[in-house]
Design an enzyme around this catalytic site. Sequence first.
Site, short mmCIF file in Angstrom:
data_model
loop_
_atom_site.label_atom_id
_atom_site.label_comp_id
_atom_site.label_asym_id
_atom_site.label_seq_id
_atom_site.Cartn_x
_atom_site.Cartn_y
_atom_site.Cartn_z
N ASN A 61 2.01 0.25 -7.08
CA ASN A 61 0.80 0.48 -6.30
C ASN A 61 -0.15 -0.71 -6.42
O ASN A 61 0.22 -1.81 -5.95
CB ASN A 61 0.18 1.87 -6.50
CG ASN A 61 -0.14 2.29 -7.91
OD1 ASN A 61 0.73 2.36 -8.76
ND2 ASN A 61 -1.38 2.62 -8.18
N ASP A 62 -1.31 -0.56 -7.02
CA ASP A 62 -2.34 -1.61 -6.93
C ASP A 62 -1.92 -2.98 -7.46
O ASP A 62 -1.24 -3.07 -8.48
CB ASP A 62 -3.56 -1.23 -7.77
CG ASP A 62 -4.07 0.17 -7.55
OD1 ASP A 62 -3.52 0.88 -6.69
OD2 ASP A 62 -5.01 0.56 -8.26
N GLN A 65 0.65 -2.37 -10.62
CA GLN A 65 0.83 -1.05 -11.23
C GLN A 65 2.27 -0.63 -10.99
O GLN A 65 2.75 -0.64 -9.84
CB GLN A 65 -0.11 -0.04 -10.55
CG GLN A 65 -1.55 -0.15 -10.99
CD GLN A 65 -1.75 0.45 -12.36
OE1 GLN A 65 -1.75 1.65 -12.52
NE2 GLN A 65 -1.90 -0.39 -13.37
N ARG A 69 -12.97 3.72 -14.06
CA ARG A 69 -11.77 2.87 -14.13
C ARG A 69 -11.82 1.63 -13.23
O ARG A 69 -12.73 1.48 -12.44
CB ARG A 69 -10.51 3.69 -13.80
CG ARG A 69 -10.52 4.37 -12.45
CD ARG A 69 -9.21 5.16 -12.25
NE ARG A 69 -9.26 5.95 -11.03
CZ ARG A 69 -9.65 7.22 -10.99
NH1 ARG A 69 -10.01 7.86 -12.08
NH2 ARG A 69 -9.69 7.87 -9.84
#
Length: 496
Positions: A46-47, A63, A166
């Site tokens: 993901n990110d 990620q 976060r």
Amino acid sequence: TTVNELDKKRMLMKRDTDELVRVHEKNVASMWRATYHVEPVTGLMNDPNGFTYCNKKWHLFYQWFPFGPVHGLKHWYHVTSPDLIHWENRGVALLPTGKYENCGCYSGTAISEGDTIYFVYTGNYRDENRIRRPHQLLATLEGDEQYTKAMRPLITPNENYTEHQRDPKIVRIDDMYYIFLGTQNKQEQGVILVYCSDSILTDWKFLGELKVKGYENGFGYMVECPDVQKIGLHDVLIFSPQGIEPSGDEFHNKFNSVYLIGDLDLETLTFTPDGPMQELDRGFDFYAPQCASQNVYSDCSIMSAWFGVPDYTYPPTDEEGWSGLQTFARELTIRKGKLYQTPVRGIESIKKDELFCAKNGEIISDKLHGQMPNSAIIRIENPDAESLDLNLFSRNYVIARGFAISYDKYAKRLRIDRSDLTNQLNVEYGTERQIILENGLTSMDILVDHSTVEIFVNEGEYVLSARIFPTKEEHMIRMGGKNLNLSIWSAEQTVD
Ligand code: FRU
């Protein structure tokens, strides 16, 4: 292994190497595997994380859950590049081995000094009672693979906010370091907290909430992945707010990433926007963008993003056991007060064969014969186009629309539509996106890479990104329009 049988808490061990090498070999044989976009070696990406330039290389991390297409225990994986175009897999970077990472090494950013890269990221920690208590952690990378984690967290949970704290962005401004942290306040509004220190390693002080003029109630119910960039004389705030309602043609995805151009005053902790909050990407699949902290170019910021959205599914590759990729890296500039995004310089070098060329509507050369290449770069220049219809990956040459890109000169409306494709994705968020182009359509650069389409409109005034999973039967291209200047090239493979 089916998704239900996957152990979502599984951490990567040395003994897993052979298994993952075999899975990787299977994944790269997939018909939807991209050839010039960064993709997960295995499992789910993901990110983008820790994006920076150091030791004459670009470093990008992502990620990563190694074992399947689910958001399991998150690791960081490392890729490097000399030019943001050719990418090499470097192996796992951060493993969730520490106490405060017991539920994963979540997103974070990097800053490089000398030969060292400093990472600040979120340790997704749950205590003995399963209560989530996120800590902001520090790790360093020296040389090619020497990772060290700091003994103590840099920032402990802020008790005046909820458990959602976060995605720290670390920046150096003058001689100080700042961390911008995505957070939810106790009224369940999305805000950004600011911390500062004169050393990366210790003494982080809480300064307060960033006050964004005009947004006194925060952004939706949570802000993820904040980023602050200086582009020319402007400050740009980039972030991924959750819970923004659709409005007009914007914010139709489940979660959106946005930007504000304005002025950041760290003395008063105020960001004063010059204009409205806008979506960074007007397509279907884009989230959690991050700009490189260090940059070799002085005239732009460099950005990568997840070519996906939280909670969306991508069944065709989920079934093959992997998910996600990064968008093609973009240069961000501001022209006449507007944010422009273009594919990073050097993209011309991956245009291989010219497969098709039309000038003023007349076909000059055609090696395609109606066949759509799986990976291609398309450029259209047609200032006078009355209308334009481009059907990528259509099933036949007569009525099928495939992935449709169309422009209506009178309405000044550019539209993309993926409703005709066999594999439908996340349809509850709609199958079309449109933009009204106040100044008309002057050009488009379209990057196609097996399961992705990125459309850069008017030299980057807007971008629309879409995942698509054309089947073997969907392999035609149809082009319609007057006076078109259109070229199509095949693209070189630049990523494993
Ligand atoms: C955004 C995000 C971040 C988090 C990470 C976990 O997609 O939810 O907020 O740090 O992904 O993978």
